[in-house]
Motif scaffolding. Structure first.
Motif, PDB file in Angstrom:
ATOM      1  N   ILE A 179      39.476  13.318  22.085  1.00  0.00           N
ATOM      2  CA  ILE A 179      38.578  13.003  23.192  1.00  0.00           C
ATOM      3  C   ILE A 179      39.088  13.691  24.456  1.00  0.00           C
ATOM      4  CG2 ILE A 179      37.521  11.192  24.592  1.00  0.00           C
ATOM      5  CD1 ILE A 179      36.701  11.045  21.674  1.00  0.00           C
ATOM      6  N   ARG A 180      38.184  14.360  25.162  1.00  0.00           N
ATOM      7  CA  ARG A 180      38.503  14.954  26.464  1.00  0.00           C
ATOM      8  C   ARG A 180      37.625  14.302  27.524  1.00  0.00           C
ATOM      9  NH1 ARG A 180      42.983  18.545  26.819  1.00  0.00           N
ATOM     10  NH2 ARG A 180      43.460  18.973  24.643  1.00  0.00           N
ATOM     11  N   ILE A 181      38.131  14.210  28.732  1.00  0.00           N
ATOM     12  CA  ILE A 181      37.396  13.554  29.812  1.00  0.00           C
ATOM     13  C   ILE A 181      37.002  14.598  30.851  1.00  0.00           C
ATOM     14  CG2 ILE A 181      37.459  11.778  31.595  1.00  0.00           C
ATOM     15  CD1 ILE A 181      39.499  10.286  29.909  1.00  0.00           C
ATOM     16  N   LEU A 182      35.701  14.673  31.129  1.00  0.00           N
ATOM     17  CA  LEU A 182      35.185  15.583  32.140  1.00  0.00           C
ATOM     18  C   LEU A 182      35.518  15.068  33.539  1.00  0.00           C
ATOM     19  CD1 LEU A 182      31.697  16.208  30.499  1.00  0.00           C
ATOM     20  CD2 LEU A 182      33.453  17.952  30.882  1.00  0.00           C
ATOM     21  N   PRO A 183      35.458  15.959  34.545  1.00  0.00           N
ATOM     22  CA  PRO A 183      35.757  15.525  35.916  1.00  0.00           C
ATOM     23  C   PRO A 183      34.902  14.349  36.387  1.00  0.00           C
ATOM     24  CG  PRO A 183      35.722  17.911  35.794  1.00  0.00           C
ATOM     25  CD  PRO A 183      35.259  17.416  34.467  1.00  0.00           C
ATOM     26  N   ASP A 184      33.665  14.207  35.854  1.00  0.00           N
ATOM     27  CA  ASP A 184      32.806  13.095  36.270  1.00  0.00           C
ATOM     28  C   ASP A 184      33.051  11.826  35.462  1.00  0.00           C
ATOM     29  OD1 ASP A 184      31.706  13.675  33.819  1.00  0.00           O
ATOM     30  OD2 ASP A 184      29.721  14.220  34.571  1.00  0.00           O
ATOM     31  N   GLY A 185      34.057  11.860  34.573  1.00  0.00           N
ATOM     32  CA  GLY A 185      34.395  10.683  33.797  1.00  0.00           C
ATOM     33  C   GLY A 185      33.762  10.614  32.419  1.00  0.00           C
ATOM     34  N   THR A 230      35.809  16.122  20.588  1.00  0.00           N
ATOM     35  CA  THR A 230      36.067  17.542  20.352  1.00  0.00           C
ATOM     36  C   THR A 230      35.795  17.917  18.892  1.00  0.00           C
ATOM     37  OG1 THR A 230      38.413  17.091  19.981  1.00  0.00           O
ATOM     38  CG2 THR A 230      37.752  17.662  22.223  1.00  0.00           C
ATOM     39  N   ASP A 231      34.513  17.915  18.521  1.00  0.00           N
ATOM     40  CA  ASP A 231      34.135  18.276  17.155  1.00  0.00           C
ATOM     41  C   ASP A 231      34.394  19.747  16.864  1.00  0.00           C
ATOM     42  OD1 ASP A 231      33.109  15.680  16.664  1.00  0.00           O
ATOM     43  OD2 ASP A 231      31.213  16.232  17.617  1.00  0.00           O
ATOM     44  N   VAL A 232      34.099  20.599  17.837  1.00  0.00           N
ATOM     45  CA  VAL A 232      34.193  22.053  17.670  1.00  0.00           C
ATOM     46  C   VAL A 232      35.027  22.628  18.805  1.00  0.00           C
ATOM     47  CG1 VAL A 232      32.903  24.211  17.448  1.00  0.00           C
ATOM     48  CG2 VAL A 232      31.891  22.075  16.616  1.00  0.00           C
ATOM     49  N   SER A 233      35.966  23.503  18.465  1.00  0.00           N
ATOM     50  CA  SER A 233      36.760  24.228  19.470  1.00  0.00           C
ATOM     51  C   SER A 233      36.224  25.642  19.597  1.00  0.00           C
ATOM     52  CB  SER A 233      38.232  24.273  19.055  1.00  0.00           C
ATOM     53  OG  SER A 233      38.779  22.975  18.951  1.00  0.00           O
ATOM     54  N   CYS A 234      36.358  26.213  20.779  1.00  0.00           N
ATOM     55  CA  CYS A 234      35.876  27.578  20.999  1.00  0.00           C
ATOM     56  C   CYS A 234      36.797  28.316  21.951  1.00  0.00           C
ATOM     57  CB  CYS A 234      34.456  27.568  21.557  1.00  0.00           C
ATOM     58  SG  CYS A 234      33.704  29.219  21.684  1.00  0.00           S
ATOM     59  N   THR A 235      37.065  29.576  21.630  1.00  0.00           N
ATOM     60  CA  THR A 235      37.806  30.479  22.512  1.00  0.00           C
ATOM     61  C   THR A 235      36.952  31.710  22.764  1.00  0.00           C
ATOM     62  OG1 THR A 235      39.994  29.765  21.743  1.00  0.00           O
ATOM     63  CG2 THR A 235      39.850  31.949  22.753  1.00  0.00           C
TER      64      THR A 235
END
Length: 226
Positions: free
Chosen positions: A102-108, A113-118
């Motif tokens: 789980i990642r938290i955006l600046p707005d909360g 994180t089902d898919v990672s991308c570079t």
């Protein structure tokens, strides 16, 4: 599913990105890492709210919105704000790790994180090493793509960035919460969609393609979390 996405950023976008990064305010990449990742992470990245990060993030987001391949493969529900990192000099690698769930955006808001991308911002000839190494069911995959191209892979994957021994590796990275949580189900839907496109190109619209399109959407309806 591991998938290469060509031309997320065009030539003009890449030129603009490199100009923005010349005087960018790099900070220690470990500041955004979890406790396990901090032990193996050794790079620098931009604060998400600096001018260069905001501009490049917006370019990448526009590129993703234009990419039919990204949309059908990732089936995005939410996208974590793209971040920018650099590997060079003494800050030149990221050891084996699995991204946090789980990642938290600046707005909360929370993003699973089902898919990672570079998205690669440097050309392969600009640096040595720096391969994104992803472990999957077929063994380790080593990814080093042209600038502007991207790679999608499951967020559950064990992966690392090999040491950069010459030059600098610039990239944009982010995560996608998909409408379809299961990587296996996303793969089946993607393969079905690609096969339907090939059928239409070869034979045009038909009763069979209409029926298969219905099956695709019924599966998506069954599996989607909206």
């Amino acid at each position: 599913m591991l998938l290469n996405l060509p031309d997320i950023l065009g030539t003009q976008d890449l030129q603009t990105a490199r100009q923005l990064l010349r005087d960018a305010p790099w900070t220690d990449g470990r500041d955004s890492a979890g406790s396990q990742a901090r032990q193996v992470k050794n790079n620098v990245q931009l604060p998400y709210d600096c001018e260069a990060a905001r501009a490049i993030s917006a370019m990448v987001t526009r590129g993703l919105e234009r990419s039919a391949l990204f949309l059908t493969a990732a089936l995005p529900k939410k996208i974590f704000t793209p971040r920018i990192n650099r590997y060079s000099g003494a800050s030149n690698h990221y050891g084996n790790h699995v991204d946090g769930a789980i990642r938290i955006l600046p707005d909360g808001q929370r993003v699973r994180t089902d898919v990672s991308c570079t998205v690669f911002l440097s050309n392969p000839e600009d640096y040595e090493g720096g391969e994104l190494t992803i472990a999957d069911t077929y063994g380790e995959q080593h990814v080093k793509l042209p600038a502007g191209h991207a790679v999608l892979y499951p967020g559950t994957s064990l992966h690392q960035v090999q040491p950069v021994t010459r030059g600098e590796r610039l990239a944009c990275f982010f995560w996608v919460e998909s409408l379809v949580r299961s990587d296996e189900q996303r793969r089946l839907l993607f393969e079905m969609d690609m096969a339907l496109m090939q059928l239409r190109q070869a034979q045009g619209e038909s009763a069979a393609t209409t029926a298969l399109t219905g099956s695709y959407h019924n599966l998506l309806r069954m599996w989607a979390d909206t």
